[in-house]
Design a protein around this motif. Sequence first.
Motif, PDB file in Angstrom:
ATOM      1  N   ARG A   5      47.317  34.349  39.272  1.00 12.93           N
ATOM      2  CA  ARG A   5      46.577  33.108  39.045  1.00 12.93           C
ATOM      3  C   ARG A   5      45.601  33.295  37.897  1.00 12.93           C
ATOM      4  NH1 ARG A   5      41.837  30.445  40.103  1.00 12.93           N
ATOM      5  NH2 ARG A   5      42.047  28.230  40.619  1.00 12.93           N
ATOM      6  N   HIS A   6      45.571  32.324  36.996  1.00 14.05           N
ATOM      7  CA  HIS A   6      44.609  32.306  35.904  1.00 14.05           C
ATOM      8  C   HIS A   6      43.853  30.994  35.927  1.00 14.05           C
ATOM      9  CE1 HIS A   6      46.355  35.923  34.213  1.00 14.05           C
ATOM     10  NE2 HIS A   6      47.549  35.355  34.185  1.00 14.05           N
ATOM     11  N   TRP A   7      42.656  31.003  35.337  1.00 11.58           N
ATOM     12  CA  TRP A   7      41.914  29.745  35.236  1.00 11.58           C
ATOM     13  C   TRP A   7      42.660  28.766  34.328  1.00 11.58           C
ATOM     14  CZ3 TRP A   7      38.112  27.796  38.027  1.00 11.58           C
ATOM     15  CH2 TRP A   7      37.465  26.643  37.550  1.00 11.58           C
ATOM     16  N   ALA A  56      41.041  28.109  28.181  1.00 10.52           N
ATOM     17  CA  ALA A  56      40.009  28.151  29.222  1.00 10.52           C
ATOM     18  C   ALA A  56      39.970  29.513  29.913  1.00 10.52           C
ATOM     19  CB  ALA A  56      40.265  27.056  30.247  1.00 10.52           C
ATOM     20  N   ARG A  57      38.738  30.007  30.101  1.00 15.45           N
ATOM     21  CA  ARG A  57      38.510  31.268  30.808  1.00 15.45           C
ATOM     22  C   ARG A  57      37.832  30.977  32.139  1.00 15.45           C
ATOM     23  NH1 ARG A  57      34.657  33.780  26.533  1.00 15.45           N
ATOM     24  NH2 ARG A  57      33.937  31.608  26.734  1.00 15.45           N
ATOM     25  N   ASP A  58      37.975  31.882  33.064  1.00 16.91           N
ATOM     26  CA  ASP A  58      37.320  31.735  34.361  1.00 16.91           C
ATOM     27  C   ASP A  58      35.806  31.684  34.130  1.00 16.91           C
ATOM     28  OD1 ASP A  58      36.179  32.017  36.881  1.00 16.91           O
ATOM     29  OD2 ASP A  58      37.703  33.421  37.573  1.00 16.91           O
ATOM     30  N   PRO A  59      35.130  30.583  34.481  1.00 17.02           N
ATOM     31  CA  PRO A  59      33.682  30.472  34.224  1.00 17.02           C
ATOM     32  C   PRO A  59      32.860  31.571  34.879  1.00 17.02           C
ATOM     33  CG  PRO A  59      34.622  28.346  34.834  1.00 17.02           C
ATOM     34  CD  PRO A  59      35.675  29.381  35.105  1.00 17.02           C
ATOM     35  N   LYS A  60      33.359  32.146  35.975  1.00 13.69           N
ATOM     36  CA  LYS A  60      32.594  33.182  36.673  1.00 13.69           C
ATOM     37  C   LYS A  60      32.730  34.548  36.016  1.00 13.69           C
ATOM     38  CE  LYS A  60      32.875  30.902  41.198  1.00 13.69           C
ATOM     39  NZ  LYS A  60      33.336  31.024  42.604  1.00 13.69           N
ATOM     40  N   ARG A  61      33.701  34.707  35.115  1.00 12.89           N
ATOM     41  CA  ARG A  61      33.906  35.994  34.439  1.00 12.89           C
ATOM     42  C   ARG A  61      34.523  35.744  33.067  1.00 12.89           C
ATOM     43  NH1 ARG A  61      39.231  37.300  35.445  1.00 12.89           N
ATOM     44  NH2 ARG A  61      38.856  39.526  35.090  1.00 12.89           N
ATOM     45  N   ALA A 115      35.191  38.893  30.615  1.00  7.03           N
ATOM     46  CA  ALA A 115      36.294  39.743  31.083  1.00  7.03           C
ATOM     47  C   ALA A 115      37.627  39.006  30.992  1.00  7.03           C
ATOM     48  CB  ALA A 115      36.036  40.190  32.522  1.00  7.03           C
ATOM     49  N   ASP A 116      37.615  37.730  31.297  1.00  9.38           N
ATOM     50  CA  ASP A 116      38.846  36.953  31.234  1.00  9.38           C
ATOM     51  C   ASP A 116      39.312  36.820  29.780  1.00  9.38           C
ATOM     52  OD1 ASP A 116      40.956  35.623  32.389  1.00  9.38           O
ATOM     53  OD2 ASP A 116      39.935  33.701  32.570  1.00  9.38           O
ATOM     54  N   GLY A 117      38.335  36.665  28.871  1.00  7.09           N
ATOM     55  CA  GLY A 117      38.690  36.590  27.460  1.00  7.09           C
ATOM     56  C   GLY A 117      39.312  37.884  26.960  1.00  7.09           C
ATOM     57  N   VAL A 118      38.790  39.018  27.400  1.00  9.99           N
ATOM     58  CA  VAL A 118      39.353  40.315  27.024  1.00  9.99           C
ATOM     59  C   VAL A 118      40.776  40.436  27.557  1.00  9.99           C
ATOM     60  CG1 VAL A 118      39.175  42.808  27.376  1.00  9.99           C
ATOM     61  CG2 VAL A 118      37.125  41.477  26.856  1.00  9.99           C
ATOM     62  N   ALA A 119      40.987  39.970  28.799  1.00  7.56           N
ATOM     63  CA  ALA A 119      42.302  40.064  29.418  1.00  7.56           C
ATOM     64  C   ALA A 119      43.328  39.147  28.752  1.00  7.56           C
ATOM     65  CB  ALA A 119      42.195  39.722  30.904  1.00  7.56           C
ATOM     66  N   MET A 120      42.857  38.199  27.938  1.00  3.74           N
ATOM     67  CA  MET A 120      43.776  37.284  27.248  1.00  3.74           C
ATOM     68  C   MET A 120      44.282  37.866  25.931  1.00  3.74           C
ATOM     69  SD  MET A 120      41.817  33.657  27.991  1.00  3.74           S
ATOM     70  CE  MET A 120      42.941  32.616  27.054  1.00  3.74           C
ATOM     71  N   ARG A 121      43.779  39.038  25.554  1.00  2.00           N
ATOM     72  CA  ARG A 121      44.231  39.674  24.320  1.00  2.00           C
ATOM     73  C   ARG A 121      45.541  40.419  24.534  1.00  2.00           C
ATOM     74  NH1 ARG A 121      39.029  43.132  22.914  1.00  2.00           N
ATOM     75  NH2 ARG A 121      40.536  44.138  21.511  1.00  2.00           N
ATOM     76  N   VAL A 122      46.260  40.667  23.453  1.00  2.00           N
ATOM     77  CA  VAL A 122      47.481  41.463  23.521  1.00  2.00           C
ATOM     78  C   VAL A 122      47.110  42.943  23.439  1.00  2.00           C
ATOM     79  CG1 VAL A 122      49.521  42.164  22.203  1.00  2.00           C
ATOM     80  CG2 VAL A 122      49.118  39.763  22.657  1.00  2.00           C
TER      81      VAL A 122
END
Length: 291
Positions: free
Chosen positions: A218-220, A180-185, A188-195
């Motif tokens: 804090r993460h979604w 799950a990614r932050d629905p509001k971003r 960007a949240d998906g990019v931040a989940m990469r290594v």
Amino acid sequence: MGLPQQRKRPIDVVLMSIGGNDVGFSGLLSYSMTESASDFAPIAAAVGSSIRFSPQVSRVYMDVLDERMKALKDALQDGFGIAPARVFQSSYEPIQYDETGAICGAQPTLGLDVHPGLKLSKARLQETADFLRDFLGRLECISGKSKGGSCPAGLATGAGTGFNLVTDHIPEFTKRGMCARDPKRAFADGVAMRVPRLSPNGEEWRPYSPAGTTPYARHWRLFRTPNDAFLAAHTHREGMSLFDILQPVWAGLYSGAIHPTAEAHAIVADHMVKHVRAVVDKRDLAANAPQ
């Protein structure tokens, strides 16, 4: 354990989460995230059936879960004098949903690109989710919280263990699973989940520097991904070269991956404590009542 009169004092309550390892949660997760155990090492193929298996195997384990729970109830009562009504058992939170409530897997490597052998299969995850639904139902049958027609006859626990099975925290997790990614971003949240990795010229990190990793931010999502685990703890396997190709996947899977975040634990605790207070406060009122 000693005789009851030798115990220091009565136990107020027991808090526990139990049953997942009995049915092989780790094997199911490996089944959902890998094509084969041999993706990581040829020797793993020899033990693949014990570290990675389908829900069909877990269903066999689930069929004897009532016997194990009956043994637990007896051990708590006979060994420690704990009445079932003082046992609070938290049910398991769903891990499989994205921010829309859909099954994870639309982006197979989201949060898993620490190693090329990790890839979330939506089909296998759906199989696992179907089993988890039945497993949670079985926990309710075993505890006695549910006595419907879906409960199998002849459970070793009879009318139920009598444990307090807490389930009211589960709705808070249905759109905050491991993918799950932050629905509001979301992007960007998906990019931040990469290594993060060094660019081909070795001069910069992409998509961000690992120095910017904040493990307790804090993460979604309410569960740690393999990428999160790798960046936070980076546990190494002793006896294996630090440059071995298996070190990243070991660090990704054995550093807390697929476990709840601190916020997730707090959510569960907030719900559990409400149930505990109801029992403890009732006991205290009885103890302080005029004789």
